[in-house]
Design a protein around this motif. Structure first.
Motif, PDB file in Angstrom:
ATOM      1  N   ILE A 100      -1.697  -1.165  -0.401  1.00 48.25           N
ATOM      2  CA  ILE A 100      -0.252  -1.045  -0.824  1.00 48.25           C
ATOM      3  C   ILE A 100       0.301  -1.878  -0.561  1.00 48.25           C
TER       4      ILE A 100
ATOM      5  N   LEU B 121       7.343  -1.352   4.923  1.00 46.58           N
ATOM      6  CA  LEU B 121       8.213   0.346   4.927  1.00 46.58           C
ATOM      7  C   LEU B 121       9.080   0.234   4.676  1.00 46.58           C
TER       8      LEU B 121
ATOM      9  N   VAL C  19       8.293   1.664  -1.820  1.00 48.30           N
ATOM     10  CA  VAL C  19       7.300   1.775  -0.924  1.00 48.30           C
ATOM     11  C   VAL C  19       6.633   3.051   0.069  1.00 48.30           C
TER      12      VAL C  19
ATOM     13  N   VAL D 159       3.470   5.109   0.265  1.00 46.60           N
ATOM     14  CA  VAL D 159       2.966   5.311   1.844  1.00 46.60           C
ATOM     15  C   VAL D 159       2.539   6.764   1.879  1.00 46.60           C
ATOM     16  N   TRP D 160       4.295   7.730   1.836  1.00 44.05           N
ATOM     17  CA  TRP D 160       3.860   8.570   2.140  1.00 44.05           C
ATOM     18  C   TRP D 160       2.780   9.758   1.114  1.00 44.05           C
TER      19      TRP D 160
ATOM     20  N   ARG E 196      -0.979   9.258   2.437  1.00 47.61           N
ATOM     21  CA  ARG E 196      -0.668   9.968   3.749  1.00 47.61           C
ATOM     22  C   ARG E 196      -0.966  11.441   3.590  1.00 47.61           C
TER      23      ARG E 196
ATOM     24  N   ARG F 185      -1.931  -1.062   3.877  1.00 43.50           N
ATOM     25  CA  ARG F 185      -0.657  -1.706   3.804  1.00 43.50           C
ATOM     26  C   ARG F 185      -0.186  -2.973   4.189  1.00 43.50           C
TER      27      ARG F 185
ATOM     28  N   ILE G 299       7.826   7.017   8.369  1.00 45.97           N
ATOM     29  CA  ILE G 299       8.389   6.837   7.356  1.00 45.97           C
ATOM     30  C   ILE G 299      10.130   7.310   6.843  1.00 45.97           C
TER      31      ILE G 299
END
Ligand SMILES: N[C@@H](CCC(=O)N[C@@H](CS)C(=O)NCC(=O)O)C(=O)O
Length: 208
Positions: free
Chosen positions: A4, A8, A13, A17-18, A21, A29, A202
């Protein structure tokens, strides 16, 4: 191999990412955008001609647009019932919140966010910020109405992709030093999603 691209501190983004995860995916990343730069290189332009973040590289499959990335990851890697509801009607009730975040909440919050976080005080436009705060206030009350029926997550009793898109946006708004209407049911949902293990680092981060 999954990559990715994007810093962050970007809301878009953060969504990708969340989602990755939550799905337990292994990925790398790479920081680009904002202070890291790198969006104007020929290499990045070849990946993403829109020269924005995020960009996903899933084993050579390239995708950009954050909400499309969230949908793709959820559909491709979500076990039945996780993030991407299997039933089309249930899925629609989650999916609409990605569009709503992109087309209603995002544009409404933009002027206040950019004004207060990214603009030196002397150059701020107070009217634009005030109008943004008023518009978002109305949308927060809309969300409060959604959660007033006691639901646990935005589309019902399961955490789904809609919680990710709206969660990232509401989280940033709650961190801004602006007046907000009282929205206890929304605040309780925000706490619920922000405390998820996959959201650590995040949500609730300093705005940049
Ligand atoms: N609609 C796009 C918007 C992408 C976008 O505007 N990303 C911003 C960060 S939130 C960006 O690339 N800004 C330039 C930068 O960070 O240098 C998406 O959802 O992916």
């Amino acid at each position: 191999m999954m990559t990715i691209w994007g810093r962050l501190t970007s809301i878009n983004v953060a969504k990708a990412v969340w989602a990755a995860r939550e799905l337990g995916l292994q990925f790398e990343r790479i920081d680009v955008g904002g202070p890291y730069g790198g969006l104007d290189t020929p290499e990045y332009g070849a990946l993403n001609p829109n020269r924005r973040i995020p960009t996903l590289d899933d084993d050579g499959y390239i995708l950009w647009e954050s909400n499309s990335i969230v949908r793709y990851l959820a559909a491709r890697y979500g076990a039945a019932g996780t993030l991407w509801p299997a039933d089309p009607r249930a899925r629609g009730l989650s999916d609409r919140w990605l569009d709503w975040q992109a087309t209603s909440f995002g544009p409404a919050m933009g002027p206040a966010f950019v004004g207060l976080v990214r603009t030196p005080e002397a150059q701020r436009n107070p009217q634009a910020i005030a109008s943004s705060v008023e518009q978002v206030g109305r949308l927060l009350l809309l969300l409060e109405g959604v959660f007033a029926d006691g639901r646990t997550f935005i589309a019902g009793e399961s955490f789904t992709m809609g919680d990710i898109a709206v969660g990232c946006a509401v989280d940033r708004w709650f961190l801004l030093p602006v007046e907000r209407p009282e929205t206890p049911a929304l605040a309780a949902w925000h706490q619920r999603v922000a405390s998820r293990p996959a959201a650590q680092g995040i949500l609730g981060q300093p705005l940049q």
